[in-house]
Design a protein around this motif. Structure first.
Motif, PDB file in Angstrom:
ATOM      1  N   VAL A 164      65.270  59.542  32.920  1.00 42.21           N
ATOM      2  CA  VAL A 164      66.637  59.896  32.943  1.00 42.21           C
ATOM      3  C   VAL A 164      66.559  61.275  33.661  1.00 42.21           C
ATOM      4  N   VAL A 165      67.730  61.062  34.668  1.00 45.32           N
ATOM      5  CA  VAL A 165      67.621  62.383  35.568  1.00 45.32           C
ATOM      6  C   VAL A 165      69.075  62.737  35.349  1.00 45.32           C
ATOM      7  N   LEU A 166      69.375  64.005  34.809  1.00 43.91           N
ATOM      8  CA  LEU A 166      70.540  64.624  34.741  1.00 43.91           C
ATOM      9  C   LEU A 166      70.706  65.710  36.038  1.00 43.91           C
ATOM     10  N   ALA A 167      71.517  65.373  37.024  1.00 43.05           N
ATOM     11  CA  ALA A 167      71.739  66.495  38.139  1.00 43.05           C
ATOM     12  C   ALA A 167      72.956  67.391  38.152  1.00 43.05           C
ATOM     13  N   GLU A 168      73.160  68.337  38.441  1.00 43.99           N
ATOM     14  CA  GLU A 168      74.263  69.061  38.423  1.00 43.99           C
ATOM     15  C   GLU A 168      74.476  69.740  40.148  1.00 43.99           C
ATOM     16  N   THR A 169      75.557  69.399  40.554  1.00 46.55           N
ATOM     17  CA  THR A 169      75.905  69.582  41.814  1.00 46.55           C
ATOM     18  C   THR A 169      77.231  69.868  42.459  1.00 46.55           C
ATOM     19  N   PRO A 170      77.662  71.005  43.114  1.00 48.15           N
ATOM     20  CA  PRO A 170      76.726  72.240  43.254  1.00 48.15           C
ATOM     21  C   PRO A 170      76.488  72.862  41.902  1.00 48.15           C
ATOM     22  N   PRO A 191      63.000  58.488  22.163  1.00 48.67           N
ATOM     23  CA  PRO A 191      61.843  58.944  22.084  1.00 48.67           C
ATOM     24  C   PRO A 191      60.668  58.452  23.115  1.00 48.67           C
ATOM     25  N   GLY A 192      59.965  59.045  23.826  1.00 45.66           N
ATOM     26  CA  GLY A 192      58.897  58.437  24.594  1.00 45.66           C
ATOM     27  C   GLY A 192      59.393  58.344  26.083  1.00 45.66           C
ATOM     28  N   THR A 193      60.699  58.903  26.199  1.00 46.28           N
ATOM     29  CA  THR A 193      61.363  58.788  27.752  1.00 46.28           C
ATOM     30  C   THR A 193      61.108  60.079  28.141  1.00 46.28           C
ATOM     31  N   LYS A 194      61.091  60.203  29.536  1.00 46.78           N
ATOM     32  CA  LYS A 194      61.189  61.594  30.266  1.00 46.78           C
ATOM     33  C   LYS A 194      62.499  61.890  30.950  1.00 46.78           C
ATOM     34  N   LEU A 195      63.030  63.196  30.442  1.00 49.38           N
ATOM     35  CA  LEU A 195      64.238  63.668  30.838  1.00 49.38           C
ATOM     36  C   LEU A 195      64.243  64.626  31.925  1.00 49.38           C
ATOM     37  N   VAL A 196      64.800  64.711  32.954  1.00 44.18           N
ATOM     38  CA  VAL A 196      64.624  65.889  33.859  1.00 44.18           C
ATOM     39  C   VAL A 196      66.077  66.582  33.842  1.00 44.18           C
ATOM     40  N   VAL A 252      61.885  67.968  31.121  1.00 44.84           N
ATOM     41  CA  VAL A 252      61.260  68.578  32.515  1.00 44.84           C
ATOM     42  C   VAL A 252      62.421  69.376  32.965  1.00 44.84           C
ATOM     43  N   GLU A 253      62.185  70.725  33.083  1.00 51.80           N
ATOM     44  CA  GLU A 253      63.336  71.523  33.910  1.00 51.80           C
ATOM     45  C   GLU A 253      62.836  71.878  35.281  1.00 51.80           C
ATOM     46  N   VAL A 254      63.592  71.404  36.141  1.00 53.46           N
ATOM     47  CA  VAL A 254      63.378  71.426  37.516  1.00 53.46           C
ATOM     48  C   VAL A 254      64.762  71.908  38.126  1.00 53.46           C
ATOM     49  N   ALA A 255      64.301  72.856  39.341  1.00 55.67           N
ATOM     50  CA  ALA A 255      65.140  73.596  39.945  1.00 55.67           C
ATOM     51  C   ALA A 255      65.915  72.437  40.758  1.00 55.67           C
ATOM     52  N   CYS A 256      66.942  72.858  41.435  1.00 56.66           N
ATOM     53  CA  CYS A 256      67.882  71.863  42.171  1.00 56.66           C
ATOM     54  C   CYS A 256      67.152  71.381  43.259  1.00 56.66           C
ATOM     55  N   ALA A 257      66.655  72.262  43.810  1.00 60.72           N
ATOM     56  CA  ALA A 257      65.919  72.004  45.076  1.00 60.72           C
ATOM     57  C   ALA A 257      64.778  70.985  45.041  1.00 60.72           C
ATOM     58  N   MET A 306      64.769  68.505  42.621  1.00 60.80           N
ATOM     59  CA  MET A 306      65.215  67.423  41.741  1.00 60.80           C
ATOM     60  C   MET A 306      64.858  65.963  42.170  1.00 60.80           C
ATOM     61  N   CYS A 307      64.545  65.834  43.526  1.00 62.77           N
ATOM     62  CA  CYS A 307      64.244  64.462  44.200  1.00 62.77           C
ATOM     63  C   CYS A 307      62.914  64.224  43.769  1.00 62.77           C
ATOM     64  N   ALA A 308      62.023  65.279  43.947  1.00 64.46           N
ATOM     65  CA  ALA A 308      60.456  65.087  43.939  1.00 64.46           C
ATOM     66  C   ALA A 308      60.507  64.697  42.395  1.00 64.46           C
TER      67      ALA A 308
END
Length: 367
Positions: free
Chosen positions: A138-144, A92-97, A122-127, A129-131
């Motif tokens: 916390v950042v959860l990336a999926e690639t490809p 709680p209180g954290t920001k998750l992408v 926060v839902e962010v498109a792959c392109a 993600m860095c910004a």
């Protein structure tokens, strides 16, 4: 020395047992829920099947070796692995992408279970993600990314996360550790579904987490112990049994994907093709820097949903099914699962059939 070996050799070595005279070359599964305890109440290696199992440990050792991690933990599914990590990290209180164009159940879990607990999702498109990582915890990336196959610049993203002090988790399901190693590019944790290419036979469900930060991995292990999303020992043995051929299978799947993508990109019935291995693909430059192989998935768009159904009906080799990474070439029209894609969008998972047979079959099915 392992860094000098090819992927098939690495896969075979990872599942090998200790070369003790008289011992089996392939370790049998340990199918047990309870283990003998010592009379002096000293802690044995195994005491109860939800805590640990010898077959788990062998599989976890193999997965850690392939991912270039210090340790790995198995789970009952890829989603079980992902959600365990998110419960540990997204307080709680954290920001998750999370990826806006990635696997839809990850977004659903974040919205429905984490956001009500006070996590900013926060839902962010792959392109982008860095910004988005600039002010995330916390950042959860999926690639490809699945299913569109855009590629995230993992080295850049890891550097952005490090400057912020945030934790980077990478879903390595699509690429597999035979295609890329996110930990070597700066990720803190890898999560993946072993249901797909690593087990590769469309007959089991499994997942894992891999990493090299002892405290972080210990927290994930404690979460698994308390919540109980464990992998059965027989399923663990099946994954282990499949890993030995993973390098060989994945090599053929990637070869088939490259050949099919080249054929489809000039076919008049195909509106568009995405495959990171194509030199003119928008993600090729980044993929070539961080991926050893470009994977077994090809994304295409046809004129309509009916065109996708007709492709399957006319094909002698293509099957219609969800998931991916199996030995059969399969197709999944992703709009049926509410992915934000066109009706004629399809994800093709290449199997291990002979390449010439697949190309000929697709050509006649599209004609």
């Amino acid at each position: 020395m392992d860094g000098l070996y090819g992927d098939s050799t690495r896969s075979v070595k990872a599942v090998g047992s200790d070369p003790v005279s008289g011992s089996p070359v392939v370790s049998p599964p340990v199918l047990a829920s309870t283990f003998h305890l010592s009379p002096d109440e000293a802690e044995p290696s195994d005491k109860y099947g939800r805590y640990s199992n010898p077959t788990w440990r062998q599989l976890e050792s193999a997965l850690a070796e392939l991912e270039g991690a210090a340790t790995a933990l198995t789970f009952g599914s890829g989603m079980a692995a992902i959600t365990a990590v998110l419960r540990v990290l997204a307080k709680p209180g954290t920001k998750l992408v999370v990826p806006a164009d990635g696997y839809n159940q990850v977004r659903s879990y974040a919205r429905e279970y984490l956001a009500p607990l006070g996590v900013t999702v926060v839902e962010v498109a792959c392109a982008a993600m860095c910004a988005a990582a600039a002010d995330a915890d916390v950042v959860l990336a999926e690639t490809p990314v699945n299913p569109g196959l855009d590629v995230v610049d993992l080295h850049r993203l890891a550097m952005d996360c490090r400057r912020r002090g945030s934790t980077l988790v990478v879903d390595n399901t699509t690429a597999t550790p035979l295609g890329q190693q996110p930990l070597s590019l700066g990720a803190d944790l890898v999560v993946a579904s072993a249901t797909k290419s690593l087990s590769g036979h469309s007959d089991l469900i499994a997942g894992y987490v891999a990493g090299s930060h002892p405290e972080l991995m210990a927290a994930v292990e404690q979460e698994r112990l308390l919540a109980g999303p464990i992998l059965g020992p027989f399923e663990a043995w099946l994954v282990l049994r499949s890993l030995g051929s993973a390098g060989l299978r994945f090599e053929r799947q990637c070869h088939n994907a490259q050949a099919l993508a080249v054929m489809l990109r000039t076919h008049p019935a195909v509106r568009s093709v995405r495959y990171p291995g194509l030199p003119d693909d928008p993600s090729h430059q980044i993929a070539a820097l961080q991926m050893k192989r470009f994977g077994g998935l090809v994304a295409i768009e046809l004129d309509s949903a009916q065109a996708v159904h007709s492709l399957v009906e006319r094909s002698a080799l293509l099957i219609s099914s969800t998931s991916f990474g199996g030995i059969h070439t399969s197709l999944d029209r992703r709009a049926r699962w509410s992915d934000p894609v066109a009706d004629g969008f399809a994800r093709i998972s290449l199997g291990i059939e002979d390449t010439d047979d697949l190309i000929s079959d697709f050509e006649q099915a599209l004609s």
